[in-house]
Design a protein around this motif. Structure first.
Motif, PDB file in Angstrom:
ATOM      1  N   ILE A  22       0.837  -1.204   0.000  1.00 16.67           N
ATOM      2  CA  ILE A  22       0.000   0.000   0.000  1.00 16.67           C
ATOM      3  C   ILE A  22       0.869   1.249   0.000  1.00 16.67           C
ATOM      4  CG2 ILE A  22      -1.609   1.358   1.402  1.00 16.67           C
ATOM      5  CD1 ILE A  22      -2.884  -1.355   2.215  1.00 16.67           C
ATOM      6  N   VAL A  23       1.887   1.273   0.830  1.00 16.89           N
ATOM      7  CA  VAL A  23       2.774   2.440   0.908  1.00 16.89           C
ATOM      8  C   VAL A  23       3.497   2.657  -0.421  1.00 16.89           C
ATOM      9  CG1 VAL A  23       4.858   3.334   2.017  1.00 16.89           C
ATOM     10  CG2 VAL A  23       3.036   2.345   3.404  1.00 16.89           C
ATOM     11  N   ALA A  24       3.828   1.589  -1.135  1.00 11.71           N
ATOM     12  CA  ALA A  24       4.552   1.696  -2.403  1.00 11.71           C
ATOM     13  C   ALA A  24       3.635   1.991  -3.591  1.00 11.71           C
ATOM     14  CB  ALA A  24       5.324   0.407  -2.670  1.00 11.71           C
ATOM     15  N   SER A  25       2.336   1.907  -3.413  1.00  6.52           N
ATOM     16  CA  SER A  25       1.393   2.067  -4.515  1.00  6.52           C
ATOM     17  C   SER A  25       1.123   3.534  -4.843  1.00  6.52           C
ATOM     18  CB  SER A  25       0.064   1.396  -4.152  1.00  6.52           C
ATOM     19  OG  SER A  25      -0.951   1.766  -5.068  1.00  6.52           O
ATOM     20  N   PRO A  26       1.474   3.990  -6.051  1.00  7.19           N
ATOM     21  CA  PRO A  26       1.166   5.369  -6.434  1.00  7.19           C
ATOM     22  C   PRO A  26      -0.341   5.655  -6.388  1.00  7.19           C
ATOM     23  CG  PRO A  26       2.766   4.437  -7.947  1.00  7.19           C
ATOM     24  CD  PRO A  26       2.267   3.309  -7.093  1.00  7.19           C
ATOM     25  N   VAL A  34      -5.339  10.188   1.279  1.00  5.79           N
ATOM     26  CA  VAL A  34      -4.153  10.724   1.936  1.00  5.79           C
ATOM     27  C   VAL A  34      -3.593   9.612   2.804  1.00  5.79           C
ATOM     28  CG1 VAL A  34      -3.312  12.406   3.600  1.00  5.79           C
ATOM     29  CG2 VAL A  34      -5.052  13.058   1.927  1.00  5.79           C
ATOM     30  N   LEU A  35      -2.333   9.353   2.680  1.00  3.66           N
ATOM     31  CA  LEU A  35      -1.699   8.264   3.416  1.00  3.66           C
ATOM     32  C   LEU A  35      -0.473   8.810   4.119  1.00  3.66           C
ATOM     33  CD1 LEU A  35      -1.560   5.174   3.959  1.00  3.66           C
ATOM     34  CD2 LEU A  35      -0.074   5.041   1.958  1.00  3.66           C
ATOM     35  N   THR A  36      -0.426   8.635   5.414  1.00  4.85           N
ATOM     36  CA  THR A  36       0.734   9.076   6.172  1.00  4.85           C
ATOM     37  C   THR A  36       1.356   7.886   6.885  1.00  4.85           C
ATOM     38  OG1 THR A  36      -0.611   9.597   8.094  1.00  4.85           O
ATOM     39  CG2 THR A  36      -0.181  11.388   6.566  1.00  4.85           C
ATOM     40  N   VAL A  37       2.663   7.948   7.060  1.00  3.36           N
ATOM     41  CA  VAL A  37       3.388   6.919   7.798  1.00  3.36           C
ATOM     42  C   VAL A  37       4.033   7.606   8.994  1.00  3.36           C
ATOM     43  CG1 VAL A  37       5.246   5.223   7.723  1.00  3.36           C
ATOM     44  CG2 VAL A  37       3.815   5.608   5.693  1.00  3.36           C
ATOM     45  N   ASN A  38       3.739   7.111  10.191  1.00  3.86           N
ATOM     46  CA  ASN A  38       4.279   7.687  11.416  1.00  3.86           C
ATOM     47  C   ASN A  38       4.936   6.607  12.259  1.00  3.86           C
ATOM     48  OD1 ASN A  38       3.211  10.419  11.106  1.00  3.86           O
ATOM     49  ND2 ASN A  38       1.226   9.442  11.340  1.00  3.86           N
TER      50      ASN A  38
END
Length: 51
Positions: A22-26, A34-38
């Motif tokens: 999911i994080v790698a998916s454009p 909106v996708l954030t990584v914390n």
């Protein structure tokens, strides 16, 4: 007729491979939402990262 319902937030608990995809998916990052990584770090040294 039912009233319109909008979705504001969604929390999921995923395995590492699914999270990485999911994080790698454009599409997921740029078009779907909106996708954030914390990363949360505790004083005792424990930490976890979430997207």
């Amino acid at each position: 007729m039912l009233p319109r319902v909008t979705l504001n937030h969604l929390y999921l608990y995923l395995d590492q491979a699914t999270r990485d995809a999911i994080v790698a998916s454009p599409f997921m990052r740029q078009e779907f939402a909106v996708l954030t990584v914390n990363t949360a770090a505790m004083d005792d040294g424990r930490q976890w990262t979430g997207a």
